[in-house]
Each structure stands twice: as C-alpha cells, then as structure tokens.
Write a protein that holds these residues in place. Sequence first.
Motif, PDB file in Angstrom:
ATOM      1  N   LYS A   1      37.283  -4.360  24.481  1.00 32.58           N
ATOM      2  CA  LYS A   1      36.461  -5.212  25.346  1.00 32.58           C
ATOM      3  C   LYS A   1      35.426  -6.007  24.557  1.00 32.58           C
ATOM      4  CE  LYS A   1      36.848  -2.363  29.530  1.00 32.58           C
ATOM      5  NZ  LYS A   1      37.945  -1.529  29.044  1.00 32.58           N
ATOM      6  N   ILE A   2      35.231  -5.637  23.299  1.00 28.95           N
ATOM      7  CA  ILE A   2      34.249  -6.336  22.477  1.00 28.95           C
ATOM      8  C   ILE A   2      34.668  -6.255  21.010  1.00 28.95           C
ATOM      9  CG2 ILE A   2      32.799  -4.263  22.343  1.00 28.95           C
ATOM     10  CD1 ILE A   2      30.357  -6.116  22.160  1.00 28.95           C
ATOM     11  N   ALA A   3      34.533  -7.376  20.329  1.00 30.52           N
ATOM     12  CA  ALA A   3      34.707  -7.433  18.869  1.00 30.52           C
ATOM     13  C   ALA A   3      33.433  -8.039  18.312  1.00 30.52           C
ATOM     14  CB  ALA A   3      35.914  -8.287  18.493  1.00 30.52           C
ATOM     15  N   ILE A   4      32.880  -7.417  17.289  1.00 28.82           N
ATOM     16  CA  ILE A   4      31.543  -7.802  16.851  1.00 28.82           C
ATOM     17  C   ILE A   4      31.448  -7.874  15.336  1.00 28.82           C
ATOM     18  CG2 ILE A   4      30.706  -5.408  16.842  1.00 28.82           C
ATOM     19  CD1 ILE A   4      28.023  -6.500  17.934  1.00 28.82           C
ATOM     20  N   ALA A   5      30.628  -8.798  14.853  1.00 30.38           N
ATOM     21  CA  ALA A   5      30.304  -8.888  13.433  1.00 30.38           C
ATOM     22  C   ALA A   5      28.790  -8.959  13.309  1.00 30.38           C
ATOM     23  CB  ALA A   5      30.943 -10.119  12.798  1.00 30.38           C
ATOM     24  N   VAL A   6      28.245  -8.162  12.402  1.00 29.17           N
ATOM     25  CA  VAL A   6      26.805  -8.148  12.148  1.00 29.17           C
ATOM     26  C   VAL A   6      26.588  -8.380  10.659  1.00 29.17           C
ATOM     27  CG1 VAL A   6      24.659  -6.835  12.307  1.00 29.17           C
ATOM     28  CG2 VAL A   6      26.457  -6.503  14.030  1.00 29.17           C
ATOM     29  N   PHE A   7      25.737  -9.338  10.346  1.00 27.24           N
ATOM     30  CA  PHE A   7      25.433  -9.651   8.950  1.00 27.24           C
ATOM     31  C   PHE A   7      23.915  -9.640   8.787  1.00 27.24           C
ATOM     32  CE2 PHE A   7      25.110 -11.658   4.922  1.00 27.24           C
ATOM     33  CZ  PHE A   7      26.357 -11.583   4.318  1.00 27.24           C
ATOM     34  N   ILE A   8      23.401  -8.716   7.977  1.00 27.60           N
ATOM     35  CA  ILE A   8      21.960  -8.571   7.765  1.00 27.60           C
ATOM     36  C   ILE A   8      21.645  -8.896   6.308  1.00 27.60           C
ATOM     37  CG2 ILE A   8      19.951  -7.070   7.967  1.00 27.60           C
ATOM     38  CD1 ILE A   8      21.385  -7.642  10.613  1.00 27.60           C
ATOM     39  N   GLU A   9      20.929  -9.982   6.103  1.00 25.02           N
ATOM     40  CA  GLU A   9      20.557 -10.360   4.743  1.00 25.02           C
ATOM     41  C   GLU A   9      19.596  -9.325   4.166  1.00 25.02           C
ATOM     42  OE1 GLU A   9      19.024 -14.311   4.672  1.00 25.02           O
ATOM     43  OE2 GLU A   9      20.772 -15.187   5.649  1.00 25.02           O
ATOM     44  N   ASN A  10      19.844  -8.965   2.899  1.00 26.40           N
ATOM     45  CA  ASN A  10      18.988  -8.010   2.186  1.00 26.40           C
ATOM     46  C   ASN A  10      18.861  -6.689   2.929  1.00 26.40           C
ATOM     47  OD1 ASN A  10      17.372 -10.963   2.142  1.00 26.40           O
ATOM     48  ND2 ASN A  10      18.020 -10.173   0.161  1.00 26.40           N
TER      49      ASN A  10
END
Length: 648
Positions: free
Chosen positions: A556-565
């Motif tokens: 039901k959900i596909a997610i990408a998380v990108f956190i600098e440093n």
Amino acid sequence: MKKLLLLSVVTLVGLIFIGRMIYLQVILSDQLQLEAENNSVKTIYDYPERGFIYDRNGELMVANQVAYDVMVIPKETGDTDLSKLSQLLKIEESRLKKKLETARKWSTKQASVIVPQLTQEEYAPLQEQLRKFPGFYIQRRSLRKYLVDHSASVLGYIREVNQSTIKKDDYYVQGDLAGKSGIESQYEKELRGQKGFKKYTRDHYGRAIESYKNGINDVAPVAGTDLTVTLDKELQEYAEQLMINKRGGIVAIEPKTGEILTLVTAPNYDPSLLMGRDRSKNINIILRDTVRTPDLNRVLQGQYAPGSPFKVINALVALQEGVVKPQERFSCNHGYNYGGKKKLGCHAHSSPLAMNRGIAESCNAYFAQIYRRIIEKGSTSSKGMDVWHDHVTSFGLGDYLGYDLPVGQPGRIPDGDYYTSRYKYKWYAPTTISNAIGQGEVAVTPIQLANMTAAIANRGYFYTPHIIKKMNGEAIDNPKYTKKNYTTIDAKHFEPVIEGMNDVYKSGTAKYVQIPDIEICGKTGTVENFARINGEKKQLTDHSVFIAFAPKDDPKIAIAVFIENGYWGSRYAAKIASLLVEKHIKGKITRTDLENYLMTHSLEYEYAKRLSDKPFKINEAVDKGRISKDKEADLNKLYDSLSLQILN
C-alpha cells in the motif's frame, strides 16, 4: 465632352462630400464616443476565486481570502502629493516614486498595482482617504489562504507576473498573480479561472460612482477548478515533523496507482510567509539562504548517489541475465579485492552469503562480484555496460519520470559510451566497480528511488508518479497515469530479492526498527559524502538512506527517505520510513521510542560543526546534537560564515 467632364467633376465632389459626412457622422462619432467613454468610464477587473486544493481524503489545504490592491492609472495622477500618499500607504516616498515610474513605463492609461495584497484591516483606513488622490483606487481580489503550515515545496505559491509572462500569455496584465512553483504552477490554467470585468461611470476625480449602462457590458468571472491532490494531509504533516532540524527528502507512493502520498523536502518553510505585504521580503530571505537552501526541492532536484538500496537493482539485473542463482554463495573478507591492492571494503558479518543474506547484511563483496559478472558477460565491457544500463533505466532511473510537478532532475545512469569518452585507456568492469554498491557515477533523485521501490513492490511494473487525483470532484482520466510501465526484469526474479528485503527487517540491518504486525521489505543505505571547503576536498558525515514498501504481499506504500549527513541508514532514514509506514497503514504510532529519538535529535548542529573551519562551541546546553531554541541565533551566525561547494 465638356458636359461629360463637368458631370464627372460634380459627381466626384459629391462623393467627397458624402464620404466626409459619413466619416463625421458615423466613424468619427463612434471614435469620439469611444474616447468619451474611455474618459468617463472605468473598467475594473473582477478576479475569480482561485480553485481550492484538497488532499486525497477531502481535507481542505488551500483556500482563498479577500485582499485589496492599491491601483494607479498614471495618466490621471496629476500633481499628486507623493509625500502625503506615501505616509498613507506606509511605504517610503522613494519606493513609491519608483513604483509609479515602473507603472508609467508599462502604460500611462492602464492600471498597475502600487501596493498589493492589503488585508481587511489595512484596507479600512485607506478606503476614504485614497479618494483625495486622483488616479488611485482600490481593487478587490481573491488571495490564497493556506490552511496548513507545511508542504510549501509541493503546494507552491503565487506571485505577481513579470513582463515575460505577460508577453507569453495575454490573459495576464500588470499586477496579476500566477502560480510560481509546485501545484500552483503546474495547474495554473486550471486553478486561475477566467477573469470578468465591470464598467463604472466616474467623476472628474476618477472615482467610480455607478454601474455603466446598468452593467449590460459587464462579464462575470468564472471560478477556478478545484483540485483534489494525491497527498495525505496527515501523513504529510507528520513527515515534516520528523524532518525538523534535518536535511533531505521523503517521498511515498501508492504502488497500485502511482499516486504520491507524501512529498517532503527539508529544510522547508510555512507557505503563508509568501502571502501579504511581507511576501517580497520573505521570498528574498528564502532565496538568499544559500546554506539551508529551503527553496530547493531535494526530492525532485537533489541528485545523490543512491548507496546500498541500489544493490537490489543489481541483484535483479544479475538474475535476469542469468549470471547468478539466488542460492549461490560468495565470500566476503571484510571486502572484495578487485585488482592488486585495490579493495572495496565491507563491514563485519557472516560469510559466505547467498543473495538473501547478501541483501539483508548489505554485503559489498557479494554485489561487487555479481555486478562484475553482469558487465563481463558482454563481448566488451562497453556492451556489457549498455545491457546493464538498459535494465536499470527500465525502473525509471536516469529519467525525469514524467510526473506532474514543474521541477526535476534526470539523475545519471552511465552506459558504455559514457565511460569510453571519460577514459582514454581501455576500461574493464573493475573500473566501474563502485556502481555495484550505488556509488561511483550513479546518481538518482529521491522520487526515482521511491518509484524504483514501487516497481519492486509490484513485481516488475510501475505507474508514472503523479500529484493530481480529481478536478472539480471528477477523477482524472489520463492514460499517462493509468498505463503500466514494465521493467525489463521478469516477474519470477523479484521474489528472492523481496525475501532478502524482508529479512533486512527481520534479521538484517533494519532489525531494530521493525513495526509490529506489518511485514515490511526494505533496504538500508550509507552514502559517502564529500565537499570542497575553502578549496580543500573533505569527507563529511555520510548520508542516511532507506527504501521500503509494505505490506510485503499487498503493498500500500512504497517510500524513499534520504537524510543528508545522517550517518548510516538505520540511524535516521530507516526510523523515519518505519514510522511513516506505520502511520499510513495503522493510522497511529506504537514505536514511540523511534519517534522520540527523531523528535529530539538535530542534524543541523552536526552539519554546521563538521563544516566549520573554526572551533565551534555553543555551550553545554547543546548535547549530542540537541539544540535549544535560544541557541538558534548562534547557528545562524555560523551558517553565514560558511563557504560550501558540494562536489558533483
């Protein structure tokens, strides 16, 4: 003959007289009447209500409010006392003169905005006083009212049109407003509606006194189209809370439809800052903030190395090309030696590993070896790279994707020609070995990572990501967003990769961020990060990356998380992804330990500390990245002193 000549002369003279009479009584009369009408009749545009914006659940996010513009017709101003007028309008006299000069250059006969977007409170004292200044009047208009204090990067904002826009589209005149970013820009023509106008007779001061000809020539405005977007307001708000004092982006997609559930970039700002009389000042503050860059949509415009989440793509390509079987094991001795003393390092874990544990443990050596087999399968390294490139790009990587938002970057997936032109010597698979682990020359945007994850969740296809769901309550019927885009990987090859991603949560690198009662498939990533500071290349804190989809068998959900440093993948990105998955599926949060960690830890401090050339101490109130609000000013001073140029 003389009689004929005389008759001709008489006829010609008669025709001239008749023509002159027609000109005086018909043509000139109409012209004089028009000029008289222009002098005695004032046309005031009647601006339509801009379309409302609702979230996917019918929650209102953007509405309208009444605002007032101070207008001027330069030809009618006469010897206006600008000193008194500037005091009345509460602007500097020099600025007022400059605005009047700009208005004259555009048109002396047509109205221009002098002071835009007055509130009801600001307008009230002007209503009577402004009548003393010929050529100036108040025009009512509908202005945006944001019912949320988040989502500025995706909702966008409206701003006064420039001359370039006016030349391109004759709908607009000086002083009109139009969408300048986000949804407001992408769907400007639908949202703006159609202007109307009303004609009034006016007195010798230029004041409108009554409707002209009982309004027979008036045209009613047509309201803009209401939009329902795919965003989940609550999920969006929660995602922004999790990103406070962090940099990066979050994007979540519904795999079955391609609808964007949440799109957050950080740092961000309250969209209402760009409305009202202070909007120009606030826009300048935002645009001049070259350290935080809150105007940059990192989800759509940030191009990053994807890191370890890219390994799952290499696994799929290797299976499709038949160079590896899921059960085949590879050894890892803290890395992979690929030529002489050259080694691709790896963290400690069990060895040897098959594909399942290779994904779960994120083994660099495993993926270096299967990547090398892919490239070396070709008759030349260049041809092998082309085959790899075609598989990878079938997931939407290295492309703008075609989503319905106005900004973006294509990323980069290199092919054989890329390396042949880059290197003047013969190159081989080990030359490009960093691609095996999502470093090297590979670059993606967070929305591409989320779309890639949706394609894996769907076992081999994706829908073009999009933000629009309904117009005036009617579901969109656009084949661009309802057509399946198939990857080049057969459906059967996805199961072993998905099992490995599931084990990332059960026993792998994300085992400490599991969510009770939800089968999640994910992949952590730690991306090396370099910058040039005062001309010297330095390694900074790694980026934290995570992709996930859930539930495993009915996504039901596909997610990408990108956190600098953000250090390593499970420190920040995986925690954020897990909480958002739980919020979307359960509607509540049970892993409050993860939530508390994210709400109390700040990366702004770490980012500033590592970039500073000078010793950086705020005081003992700053502990392990936690920043007290009274120390924000110290951070701002530090940001202003930094000189940072991110390497491409």
